[in-house]
Design a protein around this motif. Structure first.
Motif, PDB file in Angstrom:
ATOM      1  N   SER A 691       0.924  -1.173  -0.113  1.00 48.33           N
ATOM      2  CA  SER A 691       0.043  -0.210   0.101  1.00 48.33           C
ATOM      3  C   SER A 691       0.868   1.359   0.020  1.00 48.33           C
ATOM      4  N   ALA A 692       0.612   2.234  -0.865  1.00 51.13           N
ATOM      5  CA  ALA A 692       1.409   3.290  -1.141  1.00 51.13           C
ATOM      6  C   ALA A 692       0.284   4.607  -0.779  1.00 51.13           C
ATOM      7  N   ASP A 693       0.557   5.199   0.167  1.00 50.66           N
ATOM      8  CA  ASP A 693      -0.525   6.505  -0.022  1.00 50.66           C
ATOM      9  C   ASP A 693       0.093   7.713   0.455  1.00 50.66           C
ATOM     10  N   TYR A 694      -0.394   8.477  -0.054  1.00 49.55           N
ATOM     11  CA  TYR A 694      -0.060   9.981  -0.190  1.00 49.55           C
ATOM     12  C   TYR A 694      -0.227  10.434   1.502  1.00 49.55           C
ATOM     13  N   SER A 695       0.700  11.293   1.901  1.00 47.19           N
ATOM     14  CA  SER A 695       0.780  12.014   3.174  1.00 47.19           C
ATOM     15  C   SER A 695       0.132  13.311   3.029  1.00 47.19           C
ATOM     16  N   GLN A 696      -1.391  13.529   3.560  1.00 44.91           N
ATOM     17  CA  GLN A 696      -1.887  14.800   3.872  1.00 44.91           C
ATOM     18  C   GLN A 696      -1.923  15.433   2.391  1.00 44.91           C
ATOM     19  N   ILE A 697      -2.334  14.534   1.195  1.00 42.39           N
ATOM     20  CA  ILE A 697      -2.116  15.222  -0.083  1.00 42.39           C
ATOM     21  C   ILE A 697      -3.025  16.482  -0.125  1.00 42.39           C
ATOM     22  N   GLU A 698      -4.183  16.594   0.448  1.00 47.20           N
ATOM     23  CA  GLU A 698      -5.246  17.504   0.385  1.00 47.20           C
ATOM     24  C   GLU A 698      -4.921  18.812   0.985  1.00 47.20           C
ATOM     25  N   LEU A 699      -4.177  18.840   2.003  1.00 49.04           N
ATOM     26  CA  LEU A 699      -3.481  19.902   2.822  1.00 49.04           C
ATOM     27  C   LEU A 699      -2.327  20.376   2.234  1.00 49.04           C
ATOM     28  N   ARG A 700      -1.504  19.670   1.349  1.00 51.14           N
ATOM     29  CA  ARG A 700      -0.513  20.027   0.795  1.00 51.14           C
ATOM     30  C   ARG A 700      -0.757  20.669  -0.598  1.00 51.14           C
ATOM     31  N   VAL A 701      -1.984  20.028  -1.093  1.00 54.24           N
ATOM     32  CA  VAL A 701      -2.364  20.942  -2.317  1.00 54.24           C
ATOM     33  C   VAL A 701      -2.652  22.495  -1.667  1.00 54.24           C
ATOM     34  N   VAL A 748     -10.180  21.345  12.504  1.00 56.29           N
ATOM     35  CA  VAL A 748     -10.415  22.758  11.752  1.00 56.29           C
ATOM     36  C   VAL A 748      -9.959  22.593  10.500  1.00 56.29           C
ATOM     37  N   ASN A 749      -8.673  21.959  10.292  1.00 53.13           N
ATOM     38  CA  ASN A 749      -8.194  21.600   8.951  1.00 53.13           C
ATOM     39  C   ASN A 749      -9.035  20.907   8.092  1.00 53.13           C
ATOM     40  N   PHE A 750      -9.623  19.891   8.533  1.00 45.69           N
ATOM     41  CA  PHE A 750     -10.636  19.351   7.773  1.00 45.69           C
ATOM     42  C   PHE A 750     -11.757  20.184   7.169  1.00 45.69           C
ATOM     43  N   GLY A 751     -12.084  20.873   8.259  1.00 45.33           N
ATOM     44  CA  GLY A 751     -13.210  21.869   8.066  1.00 45.33           C
ATOM     45  C   GLY A 751     -12.884  22.723   6.849  1.00 45.33           C
ATOM     46  N   ILE A 752     -11.759  23.252   6.731  1.00 46.71           N
ATOM     47  CA  ILE A 752     -11.233  24.096   5.858  1.00 46.71           C
ATOM     48  C   ILE A 752     -11.280  23.339   4.522  1.00 46.71           C
ATOM     49  N   VAL A 753     -11.005  22.142   4.319  1.00 53.77           N
ATOM     50  CA  VAL A 753     -10.794  21.343   3.210  1.00 53.77           C
ATOM     51  C   VAL A 753     -12.343  21.306   2.673  1.00 53.77           C
ATOM     52  N   GLN A 784      -3.419  33.647   7.323  1.00 50.21           N
ATOM     53  CA  GLN A 784      -4.033  34.670   6.412  1.00 50.21           C
ATOM     54  C   GLN A 784      -4.012  34.190   4.867  1.00 50.21           C
ATOM     55  N   GLY A 785      -2.960  33.400   4.637  1.00 45.36           N
ATOM     56  CA  GLY A 785      -2.934  32.829   3.216  1.00 45.36           C
ATOM     57  C   GLY A 785      -4.109  32.087   2.839  1.00 45.36           C
ATOM     58  N   VAL A 786      -4.342  31.162   3.721  1.00 48.73           N
ATOM     59  CA  VAL A 786      -5.777  30.238   3.520  1.00 48.73           C
ATOM     60  C   VAL A 786      -6.748  30.890   3.590  1.00 48.73           C
ATOM     61  N   LYS A 787      -6.938  32.079   4.393  1.00 54.45           N
ATOM     62  CA  LYS A 787      -8.284  32.946   4.456  1.00 54.45           C
ATOM     63  C   LYS A 787      -8.200  33.561   3.077  1.00 54.45           C
ATOM     64  N   SER A 788      -7.326  34.143   2.571  1.00 55.33           N
ATOM     65  CA  SER A 788      -7.580  35.010   1.272  1.00 55.33           C
ATOM     66  C   SER A 788      -7.554  33.944   0.138  1.00 55.33           C
ATOM     67  N   ASN A 833     -14.164  23.492  -1.701  1.00 53.38           N
ATOM     68  CA  ASN A 833     -13.706  22.024  -1.705  1.00 53.38           C
ATOM     69  C   ASN A 833     -13.181  21.424  -2.915  1.00 53.38           C
ATOM     70  N   THR A 834     -13.775  21.893  -3.831  1.00 55.72           N
ATOM     71  CA  THR A 834     -13.725  21.058  -5.193  1.00 55.72           C
ATOM     72  C   THR A 834     -12.348  21.509  -5.821  1.00 55.72           C
ATOM     73  N   PRO A 835     -11.628  22.686  -5.758  1.00 56.92           N
ATOM     74  CA  PRO A 835     -10.253  22.775  -6.531  1.00 56.92           C
ATOM     75  C   PRO A 835      -9.361  21.933  -5.681  1.00 56.92           C
ATOM     76  N   ILE A 836      -9.285  21.691  -4.083  1.00 52.76           N
ATOM     77  CA  ILE A 836      -8.598  20.999  -3.497  1.00 52.76           C
ATOM     78  C   ILE A 836      -8.777  19.393  -3.576  1.00 52.76           C
ATOM     79  N   GLN A 837      -9.872  18.943  -3.347  1.00 54.65           N
ATOM     80  CA  GLN A 837     -10.235  17.730  -3.673  1.00 54.65           C
ATOM     81  C   GLN A 837     -10.126  17.263  -5.223  1.00 54.65           C
TER      82      GLN A 837
END
Length: 916
Positions: A691-701, A748-753, A784-788, A833-837
């Motif tokens: 099994s090869a899984d990406y670590s935190q790929i959505e948060l990295r995106v 909260v991080n999940f919430g952002i995604v 603030q980067g995330v916010k903007s 969510n869509t651009p990240i997922q």
DNA sequence: AATGTCACG
DNA sequence: ACGTACGTGACATTC
């Protein structure tokens, strides 16, 4: 000579099933569900699949007079149909009259009894009898020449129980012994008491040992188990009575009136009946049916209509090598061809039955149509062929289907498929790969194109594309067309829509996405599906038995805690027990009654000992029904592998989905469920699952897209990103972050995604909304980067009406300008969510293509089997392991160059549970 | 067919 | 004021 076939239908149970199984229907009487249409569909299919000679419908006395109050209601609201519409709804006796089928009912007898009696009389007269019913009780009738057809899903899908099928399910049991089983275990739905505390297991054991209720009662003293002995002694009468209640009577005073049962359809009467109520879904089959049964004899003619339709389309059926070669030459001159595959069955038994081809010349004339099929005469087999395109046939003894590959004309036409100068426009490239057919040159899969143009649509069948992108140039689809005509017509549609669709794809900037991601992925997915993944059947059986015992024990405890027996799986009945019998506080309601979901049960946890048992019951029944019993029938018996389908055109974000079985939701979060993963193993010739899984790929995106400094730093310095978030939001040093703070930050991080809202976060963390809002405010102040970024995404979505992923995948969000708060808010969260997922989905798709290519180029045997959104599962050999790891790392981590590194974790083991 | 529930990322 | 976290698929029940 073949025996004549007598069919007797259980009108009571079938109408009931039809009522629930029917799609929305539009007819002269408005939009409503109408059991009569469902029932008619079933009749049509029955006649088509089984060709009965004699037919009758039995009823519980008086029940067929129902028409509106029970069988026709407005969908959704489930309110009775308005009075003024009732007179416009057909009644069952009108239907029976139109079909010329007798309705049988008798005072003092149930439909079951009439059915049993007549079926036996038919057998006595040397016929084959078939009982069609929605009631499992009828299985007790099974014997030589007496088959029970039992509705599975809906009403037209029938399970066939002849003696062999019965034995396969009830090993060693005589059908008539079912009534002895019921006598002991009872049946709550039929109000048969049985013997208290005796369930299916005990009943089976006793009947296997003694043969019947009477024999069991004679041998009570020999039976082990003090409590059981006692209960049997006390409930002797009840057991005998229960058995009587379950017994279908075979001595009903009813004649077998051969003449009145003989099936002879009057096309005019049928037309009049269905015409009067404007039920077009049936009208279109009337002509065919009537010709099949004209004058009371089952004939097989009626091909005149087909001939006419075929002529209208002018399809050339190709059979010889010469014909195939000549078409390939013609295609080369044309420069482009249009292909529609016709396939059936499930991998690995899926067969490409036929291919329709259209050649369009530049002159603007209607394209020429050709058809390659699998039969000797180049034509579809008309005998068992369906009246309908969309419905499946009876599964009774079907030969493995022939494939188009056997047609010499098709083999010769392969020259065109490998000719790089010919553009192939087609619908469903995966069908060709699954059939082992390769193509060179430009391939335009219009199904995929349709998906990229509008990933929110629910379907991309040729018919849907015709509606969405078609001109008025294509002739209308005619009723009664056979496969060749349908596929030929679909080719015409492709030729009609191809330019508009490819132009639009280019205009929206998605040509590269199509060519470099979606199309090359098809091949990888086909190979994954063909490979399948090996399941350990022995372990599966063991687990099934163990889990069944757990469930039985839990059910007993729950029933005794509740003080009565009820169906624990029924939210309705469970609600009654918890909130009426036990008077527990109502936490929340659904639109139909009390809610009993996990959230509710967790809140009630300490209020009553029954709650924890119910939670356990839910856990284990979920595992058993979905993952043990659900997967078992999908395992290929020869290879012990399951072959999922990876759907490439389902999700609105660009992710894949998996079905039949869904291998993307195999349990992992909880220990109990994780055992299911032990069942999945490397297959023959392989040593390990990897099994090869990406670590935190959505948060990295997110880090990449937002360029937020906290996230950039966290990932670049390989910090724990949730801990970093906690440190920022709660104002502590990163190594001071405790588990509790980290958990909150993670939420909260999940919430952002997902597209944050204070309400959602509050629910997830079980905290007041104000507190959740406070976290979010602090988060945005620090990040603030995330916010903007999310402000910008939402603003752009409002401006443009759509959002984009990193690779240009597009999702329209028209609701973002809605004045309805709910719809608008939902669209805003989708915009976040869509651009990240979607970008994460793009990246892993690229990684799959790269990994597959690398494995091939290295000449390795190891291969990709599954994709689970951020994880790839492979089967590998020991000696290739080291090489595979290196190659996967390269393929996955370098799939995209983000502002932060992409990293993967690799684990291996002898099964999927170990490879985590 | 619609609903409720629950499995995954 | 409104009142939901995003994306899926499968199963059992509904009377």
């Amino acid at each position: 000579m073949n025996k004549q076939k007598f069919f007797i239908l259980d009108g009571s149970s079938l109408l009931y099933r039809a009522y629930y199984a029917l799609p929305l229907l539009e007819s002269g009487a408005g939009v409503y569900t109408n059991a009569i249409v469902g029932f008619s569909n079933m009749l049509v299919k029955l006649l088509n699949d089984w060709r009965p000679d004699y037919l009758a419908i039995a009823f519980d006395k008086g029940k067929h007079t129902f028409r509106t109050d029970m069988f026709a209601e407005y969908k959704g609201t489930r309110k009775p149909m308005p009075e003024e519409l009732r007179s416009q709804v057909p009644m069952l006796h009108e239907l029976a009259e139109a079909w010329g089928v007798p309705l049988l009912e008798l005072e003092g007898y149930e439909a079951d009894d009439i059915i049993g009696t007549l079926a036996n009389k038919a057998v006595a007269q040397g016929m084959k009898a078939y009982v069609v019913t929605g009631d499992r009780d009828a299985l007790q009738l099974v014997k030589p020449d007496l088959t029970v057809l039992f509705t599975k899903k809906g009403i037209s899908d029938l399970a066939v129980y002849d003696e062999a099928a019965f034995q396969a399910e009830y090993e060693g049991l005589d059908p008539i012994q079912l009534i002895d089983l019921k006598g002991l275990m009872g049946d709550t739905s039929d109000n048969i008491p049985g013997v208290p505390k005796v369930g299916p297991k005990t009943a089976m054991k006793l009947i296997a040992a003694y043969g019947s209720v009477e024999q069991v009662l004679l041998h009570i003293e020999e039976i082990s188990g003090k409590a059981l002995k006692e209960r049997l002694r006390e409930n002797q009468q009840q057991a005998v009575l229960s058995k009587q209640l379950a017994t279908i009577k075979l001595d009903v005073p009813v004649e077998f009136d051969r003449e009145s049962f003989a099936l002879g359809l009057d096309g005019e009467a049928l037309n009049k009946f269905y015409g009067r109520y404007d039920i077009r879904s049936i009208l279109r089959y009337v002509k065919k049916l009537a010709s099949m049964y004209a004058g009371g004899t089952a004939g097989h003619s009626g091909a005149e209509g087909d001939e006419a339709a075929r002529k209208l389309l002018e399809i050339t059926l190709l059979q010889t090598e010469k014909e195939g070669r000549s078409l390939a030459r013609k295609a080369a001159k044309c420069g482009s061809i249009y292909l529609v595959p016709v396939a059936e069955g499930k991998v690995p038994r899926r067969r490409l039955l036929a291919v329709a081809v259209a050649l369009a010349d530049a002159g603007g004339k209607r394209p020429e149509l050709y058809y390659f099929s699998c039969n000797e005469d180049g034509c579809d087999d008309g005998g068992m062929d369906s009246l309908f395109a969309g419905m499946e046939m009876a599964e009774a003894d079907q030969e493995p289907a022939a494939a188009v590959a056997k047609n010499p004309a098709w083999a010769a036409f392969a020259a065109a498929l490998s000719n790089e100068k010919i553009t192939k426009y087609l619908h469903g490239m995966k069908e060709f790969y699954l059939a082992g057919i390769e193509m060179s040159g430009r391939v335009v899969d219009l199904e995929l194109t349709g998906y990229l143009l509008n990933p929110s649509a629910s379907r991309y069948a040729v018919e849907d594309l015709a509606e969405r992108y078609g001109s008025s140039n294509v002739i209308e689809k005619a009723d009664g067309w056979q496969q060749a005509e349908l596929a030929g017509w679909q080719c015409l549609v492709l030729a009609d829509v191809a330019k508009a669709m490819t132009d639009k794809l280019a205009a929206l900037g998605m040509t590269k996405l199509y060519e470099e991601i979606e199309l090359p992925l098809v091949r990888v997915l086909a190979d994954m599906e063909l490979a399948g993944i090996r399941v350990n059947c022995r372990k599966l059986q063991q687990q099934t038995e163990q889990v069944a015992e757990k469930i039985a024990a839990l059910a007993k405890e729950i029933h005794s805690l509740a003080g009565r027996e009820f169906n624990i799986s029924s939210p309705k009945q469970l609600g009654e027990v918890l909130f009426e019998d036990l008077k527990l506080p109502v936490i929340k309601k659904t639109k139909t009654g009390y809610s009993t979901d996990v959230e509710v049960l967790n809140e009630l946890y300490n209020k009553h000992p029954i709650i924890s048992k119910i939670l356990d019951y839910r856990l284990w029944t979920k595992l058993k029904s979905t993952y043990l019993d659900g997967i078992a029938p999908l395992i290929d018996s020869r290879t012990c592998r399951v072959h999922t389908t990876f759907n490439q055109t389902v999700t609105a974000t660009g992710r894949l989905s998996s079905s039949e079985p869904n291998l993307q939701n195999i349990p992992v979060r909880r220990e109990e469920g994780r055992h299911i993963r032990e069942l999945f193993e490397p297959g023959e010739g392989y040593d390990l699952l990897l099994s090869a899984d990406y670590s935190q790929i959505e948060l990295r995106v997110l880090a990449d897209m937002s360029q937020d400094e906290n996230f950039l730093r966290a990932f670049r310095q390989q910090e724990d990103v949730h801990a970093r978030t906690a440190a920022e939001v709660f104002g502590v040093a990163i190594d001071e972050v405790n588990g509790e703070l980290r958990r909150k930050a993670k939420a909260v991080n999940f919430g952002i995604v997902y597209g944050i809202s204070d309400y959602g976060l509050a629910q997830d963390l079980h905290i007041p909304r104000a507190e959740a809002k406070d976290y979010i405010d602090k988060y945005f102040a620090k990040c603030q980067g995330v916010k903007s970024f999310i402000d910008k995404v939402v603003a752009e979505a409002k401006e443009n009406g759509y959002v984009l992923t990193r690779y240009g995948r597009r999702r329209d969000l028209p609701a973002i300008r809605s004045s309805n708060f709910n719809q608008r808010s939902l669209a805003e969260r989708m915009a976040m969510n869509t651009p990240i997922q979607g970008t994460a989905a793009d990246i892993i798709k690229l990684a799959m293509i790269r990994a597959d290519r690398a494995l091939r180029n290295a000449g390795l045997k190891s291969r990709i089997l599954l994709q689970v959104h951020d994880e790839l599962v492979l089967e590998v050999t020991k000696d290739e392991l080291a090489q595979v790891k290196v190659l996967l790392q390269e393929a996955m981590e370098k799939a995209a160059e983000l502002s932060v590194p992409l990293t993967i974790d690799i684990n291996t083991g002898e099964n999927w549970a170990e490879a985590k």
